[in-house]
Design a protein around this motif. Structure first.
Motif, PDB file in Angstrom:
ATOM      1  N   VAL A 114     -21.251  16.503  13.382  1.00 38.93           N
ATOM      2  CA  VAL A 114     -19.961  16.487  14.193  1.00 38.93           C
ATOM      3  C   VAL A 114     -18.799  17.762  13.405  1.00 38.93           C
ATOM      4  O   VAL A 114     -18.317  18.185  14.728  1.00 38.93           O
ATOM      5  CB  VAL A 114     -19.287  15.389  13.463  1.00 38.93           C
ATOM      6  CG1 VAL A 114     -18.345  15.278  13.552  1.00 38.93           C
ATOM      7  CG2 VAL A 114     -19.733  13.996  14.070  1.00 38.93           C
ATOM      8  N   SER A 115     -19.437  18.240  12.336  1.00 39.71           N
ATOM      9  CA  SER A 115     -18.578  18.909  12.245  1.00 39.71           C
ATOM     10  C   SER A 115     -18.881  20.652  12.836  1.00 39.71           C
ATOM     11  O   SER A 115     -17.933  22.158  12.390  1.00 39.71           O
ATOM     12  CB  SER A 115     -18.392  19.429  11.102  1.00 39.71           C
ATOM     13  OG  SER A 115     -19.633  19.122  10.139  1.00 39.71           O
ATOM     14  N   GLU A 116     -19.876  20.547  13.003  1.00 40.56           N
ATOM     15  CA  GLU A 116     -20.881  21.552  14.104  1.00 40.56           C
ATOM     16  C   GLU A 116     -20.147  21.856  15.155  1.00 40.56           C
ATOM     17  O   GLU A 116     -19.711  22.958  15.707  1.00 40.56           O
ATOM     18  CB  GLU A 116     -21.912  22.246  13.647  1.00 40.56           C
ATOM     19  CG  GLU A 116     -22.892  23.005  12.527  1.00 40.56           C
ATOM     20  CD  GLU A 116     -23.571  22.815  12.673  1.00 40.56           C
ATOM     21  OE1 GLU A 116     -24.011  23.535  12.982  1.00 40.56           O
ATOM     22  OE2 GLU A 116     -24.641  22.125  11.392  1.00 40.56           O
ATOM     23  N   GLU A 157     -18.500   9.860  10.003  1.00 44.01           N
ATOM     24  CA  GLU A 157     -19.339  10.421  10.227  1.00 44.01           C
ATOM     25  C   GLU A 157     -19.389  12.179  10.013  1.00 44.01           C
ATOM     26  O   GLU A 157     -19.433  13.144  10.882  1.00 44.01           O
ATOM     27  CB  GLU A 157     -18.831  10.208  11.845  1.00 44.01           C
ATOM     28  CG  GLU A 157     -18.743   8.822  11.869  1.00 44.01           C
ATOM     29  CD  GLU A 157     -19.824   7.784  11.446  1.00 44.01           C
ATOM     30  OE1 GLU A 157     -21.060   7.563  11.930  1.00 44.01           O
ATOM     31  OE2 GLU A 157     -18.880   6.800  11.111  1.00 44.01           O
ATOM     32  N   ALA A 158     -21.350  12.152  10.078  1.00 44.17           N
ATOM     33  CA  ALA A 158     -21.817  13.512   9.366  1.00 44.17           C
ATOM     34  C   ALA A 158     -22.504  13.873  10.978  1.00 44.17           C
ATOM     35  O   ALA A 158     -22.440  15.478  11.070  1.00 44.17           O
ATOM     36  CB  ALA A 158     -22.670  13.706   8.866  1.00 44.17           C
ATOM     37  N   THR A 159     -23.051  12.851  11.200  1.00 42.87           N
ATOM     38  CA  THR A 159     -23.796  13.068  12.793  1.00 42.87           C
ATOM     39  C   THR A 159     -23.447  11.835  14.206  1.00 42.87           C
ATOM     40  O   THR A 159     -22.988  10.952  13.689  1.00 42.87           O
ATOM     41  CB  THR A 159     -25.593  13.009  12.703  1.00 42.87           C
ATOM     42  OG1 THR A 159     -25.965  11.626  12.413  1.00 42.87           O
ATOM     43  CG2 THR A 159     -25.928  14.406  12.295  1.00 42.87           C
ATOM     44  N   GLU A 208     -15.050  12.718  13.324  1.00 39.44           N
ATOM     45  CA  GLU A 208     -14.964  13.063  11.929  1.00 39.44           C
ATOM     46  C   GLU A 208     -13.296  12.915  10.839  1.00 39.44           C
ATOM     47  O   GLU A 208     -14.349  13.203   9.760  1.00 39.44           O
ATOM     48  CB  GLU A 208     -14.006  14.734  12.798  1.00 39.44           C
ATOM     49  CG  GLU A 208     -14.669  16.042  11.413  1.00 39.44           C
ATOM     50  CD  GLU A 208     -13.714  17.594  11.125  1.00 39.44           C
ATOM     51  OE1 GLU A 208     -13.056  17.335  11.828  1.00 39.44           O
ATOM     52  OE2 GLU A 208     -14.334  17.732  10.991  1.00 39.44           O
ATOM     53  N   ILE A 220     -17.599  20.238  16.628  1.00 42.19           N
ATOM     54  CA  ILE A 220     -15.887  20.650  16.503  1.00 42.19           C
ATOM     55  C   ILE A 220     -15.350  22.072  17.344  1.00 42.19           C
ATOM     56  O   ILE A 220     -15.181  22.363  18.344  1.00 42.19           O
ATOM     57  CB  ILE A 220     -14.938  19.583  16.193  1.00 42.19           C
ATOM     58  CG1 ILE A 220     -15.592  18.502  16.198  1.00 42.19           C
ATOM     59  CG2 ILE A 220     -13.985  20.477  15.699  1.00 42.19           C
ATOM     60  CD1 ILE A 220     -14.422  18.095  15.206  1.00 42.19           C
ATOM     61  N   PRO A 221     -16.036  22.793  16.651  1.00 38.35           N
ATOM     62  CA  PRO A 221     -15.357  24.748  16.898  1.00 38.35           C
ATOM     63  C   PRO A 221     -16.338  25.260  17.871  1.00 38.35           C
ATOM     64  O   PRO A 221     -15.534  26.179  18.451  1.00 38.35           O
ATOM     65  CB  PRO A 221     -15.934  25.615  15.640  1.00 38.35           C
ATOM     66  CG  PRO A 221     -17.112  24.481  14.566  1.00 38.35           C
ATOM     67  CD  PRO A 221     -16.741  23.166  14.819  1.00 38.35           C
ATOM     68  N   LEU A 237     -14.997  13.422  19.195  1.00 41.04           N
ATOM     69  CA  LEU A 237     -15.589  14.222  17.650  1.00 41.04           C
ATOM     70  C   LEU A 237     -14.982  14.486  16.522  1.00 41.04           C
ATOM     71  O   LEU A 237     -14.674  14.090  15.848  1.00 41.04           O
ATOM     72  CB  LEU A 237     -16.431  15.880  18.420  1.00 41.04           C
ATOM     73  CG  LEU A 237     -17.674  15.430  19.132  1.00 41.04           C
ATOM     74  CD1 LEU A 237     -17.966  16.798  19.473  1.00 41.04           C
ATOM     75  CD2 LEU A 237     -18.149  15.182  18.374  1.00 41.04           C
ATOM     76  N   GLU A 238     -13.664  14.461  16.678  1.00 43.32           N
ATOM     77  CA  GLU A 238     -12.499  14.436  15.793  1.00 43.32           C
ATOM     78  C   GLU A 238     -12.459  12.899  15.352  1.00 43.32           C
ATOM     79  O   GLU A 238     -11.248  12.971  14.375  1.00 43.32           O
ATOM     80  CB  GLU A 238     -10.888  15.016  15.964  1.00 43.32           C
ATOM     81  CG  GLU A 238     -11.132  16.159  16.836  1.00 43.32           C
ATOM     82  CD  GLU A 238     -10.222  17.811  17.780  1.00 43.32           C
ATOM     83  OE1 GLU A 238     -10.159  18.566  17.576  1.00 43.32           O
ATOM     84  OE2 GLU A 238      -9.527  16.756  18.406  1.00 43.32           O
ATOM     85  N   ARG A 257     -13.892  23.890  20.892  1.00 41.35           N
ATOM     86  CA  ARG A 257     -13.305  24.262  20.729  1.00 41.35           C
ATOM     87  C   ARG A 257     -13.046  25.954  21.649  1.00 41.35           C
ATOM     88  O   ARG A 257     -12.002  26.476  21.736  1.00 41.35           O
ATOM     89  CB  ARG A 257     -12.193  24.394  19.254  1.00 41.35           C
ATOM     90  CG  ARG A 257     -11.934  22.944  18.680  1.00 41.35           C
ATOM     91  CD  ARG A 257     -11.648  23.022  17.509  1.00 41.35           C
ATOM     92  NE  ARG A 257      -9.689  23.459  17.880  1.00 41.35           N
ATOM     93  CZ  ARG A 257      -9.136  22.499  17.492  1.00 41.35           C
ATOM     94  NH1 ARG A 257      -9.181  21.609  17.710  1.00 41.35           N
ATOM     95  NH2 ARG A 257      -7.859  23.131  17.967  1.00 41.35           N
TER      96      ARG A 257
END
Lengths: 236, 236
Positions: free
Chosen positions: B91-93, B53-55, B49, B95-96, B45-46, B99
């Motif tokens: 993607v950016s949702e 890529e958004a999704t 990102e 990742i956290p 995913l990182e 984590r």
DNA sequence: AGGTGTGAACACTTTCACAGCA
DNA sequence: TGCTGTGAAAGTGTTCACACCT
């Protein structure tokens, strides 16, 4: 020495990740985790031999490896009957048998790609040398490293990979390079006819089915540890 | 937070049995291999990102990790519904979220025991630092190494392990010492209240059930590779 | 007794296949 | 249409329990 009802702790262990696709192509009769355990048994047996034990029961041996006696017996039984009922396994007979099964009765020629920190640690790793893995070349892409000595070898330029594979008759390659370069190097190694790769770079590599790839991802191991600690440890 | 358990470390102590498979105490809803895969997903995913890529669909992501889409979906579904049907995962949702699941939203204080070749490679391993694992101390038994700098730290005597654990509030310990010393050091770390150990020594350690142990055994990995090559490679 | 070898039971993982939602 | 989420099926790996040998 106290033995008897000693029982094994539940470890949470698992060594490393390996891609466990449909083996190479021929059906394996033994699973990948079982092959790893064989390697553990061998170490335990060698320790017993060093301390002069002539035989060892499955339980004794298994306890040294942190598993159950039944599992050890099952693992070994896939290859034959090595034990003596009522007695246990003859230590000094079993050692060469397992070495043979693991392919350690011959020696293996391996190239180390990457002369950075991890590569430097591996080039002299005693466990490799002692078991017939001979590192016959070290390669690196950094011109400042090329020509320098590392262990008893001299670092060669990574462009020589194909030549080394041919000249040295390489059996396998250890990749200890940055993640970004690892796939390209794996591809080159495969193209050069290498059929075994041990990858230390923190990426999942893709290789054709006839190539065996094992991966040691230290970051993943540490994160898996954090996961368990975060889960049942402190809130937050 | 730090209650000092009284853990007796006796030579051949038997630690509780509890036939319970793994799991520190309660039922884990996710398996150990699955936890490792999460760590892989995070890396993929990182990378996505970074390339904007958004999704990402489960298939795309899974392919990057060398597994199947179904498995990725199942793994993630154990923690919630992160994806959007017909679209994929944001993607950016995600990742956290991962984590957080892996315990990477906090930082971890870790001591490195062993300043040899492997220890030296690990002390500056970027993958550790970048993910919140802070190596706050390096210890070694060799008086010649004590006092020397290693990375940005100064090597301390291994006798200080307990003091370091207390003063630094250690969460975990990385063992990079010779096999012969590793069990004794693990016992000391456990007695000092450490609940996570990453072992690089080529021995199977035993720890009580409340401690999580991960092992990286490079020798075993290489032998597992040899096993496959020997098996379907040359006859004999 | 003591301890191996092994089929059968069990537990755990992965894959399949499809309902259901954007 | 495209892709997630998930129960059910298939597949693997581990443990049990006991016959059998010494």
């Amino acid at each position: 020495m106290h033995r008897g009802w000693a029982i094994f702790v539940n470890l949470f262990t698992i060594s490393a990740i390996s891609r466990r696709p449909a083996s190479s192509q021929s059906m394996r009769k033994i699973s990948d985790p079982a092959a790893r355990r064989l390697s553990l048994y061998l170490r335990a047996l060698e320790a017993l031999e060093a301390s002069g034990e002539a035989t060892a029961s499955s339980r004794q041996l298994a306890e040294m490896c942190g598993i159950t006696g039944a599992q050890l017996r099952k693992d070994l039984s896939l290859f034959g009957s090595f034990g003596k009922r009522g007695l246990g396994y003859p230590v000094s007979e079993l050692i060469p048998r397992i070495r043979g099964i693991l392919g350690l009765s011959r020696s293996w020629r391996v190239a180390l790609v990457g002369a950075g920190r991890i590569g430097s640690a591996l080039v002299d790793y005693p466990d490799f040398r002692d078991r017939g893995f001979h590192i016959v070349a070290v390669l690196d892409a950094d011109p400042r490293k090329v020509g320098r000595p590392l262990g008893s070898l001299t670092v060669r330029d990574v462009s020589e990979l194909e030549a080394v594979a041919r000249e040295e008759g390489l059996d396998m390659v250890i990749l200890a390079v940055p993640a970004a370069e690892s796939q390209a190097l794996a591809d080159r190694a495969v193209a050069a006819g290498i059929r075994g790769i041990l990858n230390f770079a923190p990426t999942r590599l893709r290789v054709p089915p006839h190539v065996t790839l094992n991966e040691v991802n230290m970051g993943v191991e540490l994160e898996a540890l954090a996961f368990v600690l975060a889960e049942d440890g402190s809130p937050e």
